[in-house]
Design a protein around this motif. Structure first.
Motif, PDB file in Angstrom:
ATOM      1  N   ILE A 107       0.833  -1.207   0.000  1.00 10.97           N
ATOM      2  CA  ILE A 107       0.000   0.000   0.000  1.00 10.97           C
ATOM      3  C   ILE A 107       0.863   1.250   0.000  1.00 10.97           C
ATOM      4  O   ILE A 107       1.551   1.536   0.995  1.00 10.97           O
ATOM      5  N   TRP A 154      -7.137  -3.136   0.418  1.00  9.97           N
ATOM      6  CA  TRP A 154      -6.500  -2.278  -0.586  1.00  9.97           C
ATOM      7  C   TRP A 154      -6.831  -2.754  -1.999  1.00  9.97           C
ATOM      8  O   TRP A 154      -7.007  -1.951  -2.913  1.00  9.97           O
ATOM      9  N   LEU A 172      -2.511   5.736  -0.075  1.00  3.83           N
ATOM     10  CA  LEU A 172      -3.251   5.811   1.183  1.00  3.83           C
ATOM     11  C   LEU A 172      -2.503   6.786   2.084  1.00  3.83           C
ATOM     12  O   LEU A 172      -1.433   6.467   2.612  1.00  3.83           O
ATOM     13  N   TRP A 211     -10.436   5.269   5.330  1.00  2.00           N
ATOM     14  CA  TRP A 211      -9.154   5.472   4.676  1.00  2.00           C
ATOM     15  C   TRP A 211      -9.252   6.697   3.768  1.00  2.00           C
ATOM     16  O   TRP A 211     -10.248   6.856   3.046  1.00  2.00           O
TER      17      TRP A 211
END
Length: 277
Positions: A107, A154, A172, A211
């Motif tokens: 990520i 994700w 992110l 998120w």
């Protein structure tokens, strides 16, 4: 848009440094695509999953973002994940050594690199700090499950974002655990489950995360909501989780994404019914 899948050691559906970045799309009694553990795995996942679900039902992710955010004002928090720095120091009552190595996730955090997952020692320290009694020998398995759920969440975010720009290298940039706070969608389906318990799931999510995803080409930031659900274990006892990952309905762009996804799903269902009609 979501999914249920299985990890090398657990199951989840699609929702960082010491953070827990877990489809409930049909909201039926049994979620669509289960994330499960291979039957050959020697770890007793059922007992772990029972403890995790019983604790998280009230408190959310083992890395308790909410309680950390209420920590003493003298304790600096990382604004990216609302957590203090988790120590690698061994707990005084600890009886075995736990690894302190951290694993890099897939990520992206920024242009410089990706988020890192907490080490087993940091994860255990977070559990101890929260007052959870967890066998030390199961911590490494729990970390693997935790990391697996992050990766699956994700993947779901990636599916949404590539509908906007498949070549975008989105990131992110921050996340926040919100255990105990039902999202509007979770609240709606919970009511439906209460009214029609024979047809729909009536269990609330055991955790929720928000998120914030950044699109570097435009600088736009998009909030995603992730609801984490438990599901009945498989016949072999392998635990199952389900993730509902979607952009929050707080911008015109996100609303458009959700409408397009709902329309596409409706047409796919119509086409499937026609083929089987």
């Amino acid at each position: 848009m979501g999914q249920t899948t299985s990890s090398p050691t657990h199951t989840a559906n699609s929702s960082s440094s010491a953070s827990c970045p877990v489809d409930h799309s049909a909201f039926a009694k049994h979620p669509p695509t289960p994330l499960t553990v291979p039957p050959s795995c020697p770890v007793d996942h059922t007992s772990i999953e029972t403890r995790v679900r019983s604790s998280t039902a009230a408190s959310g992710c083992p890395v308790d973002h909410a309680s950390f955010s209420k920590s003493s004002s003298s304790e600096a928090l990382d604004p990216r994940n609302h957590l203090p720095v988790l120590t690698q120091e061994r707990v005084p009552t600890q009886t075995i050594d736990l690894p302190t190595e951290r694993t890099a996730s897939s990520i992206p955090r920024d242009a410089a690199g990706n988020w890192e997952y907490p080490s087993p020692q940091q994860f255990y320290n977070a559990l101890v700090r929260k007052g959870w009694e967890t066998p030390e020998g199961e911590i490494e398995t729990m970390v693997q499950i935790h990391n697996f759920l992050n990766e699956k969440a994700w993947e779901e975010v990636h599916k949404w974002e590539t509908q906007v720009n498949k070549d975008e290298k989105f990131q992110l940039v921050s996340l926040k655990g919100r255990p105990g706070e039902l999202s509007p969608k979770a609240r709606f389906w919970l009511v439906v489950g209460w009214l029609l318990p024979d047809r729909f799931n009536n269990e609330p999510p055991f955790d929720r995360h928000d998120w914030i995803v950044r699109r570097p080409s435009t600088g736009e930031q998009v909030r995603y909501v992730i609801d984490y659900y438990g599901a009945p274990p498989l016949p072999d006892g392998s635990p199952v989780f389900s993730l509902d990952v979607r952009p929050a309905l707080d911008s015109f762009g996100s609303i458009s994404m959700r409408i397009r996804a709902a329309t596409r799903t409706a047409w796919e269902n119509v086409a499937q019914d026609a083929r089987h009609g």
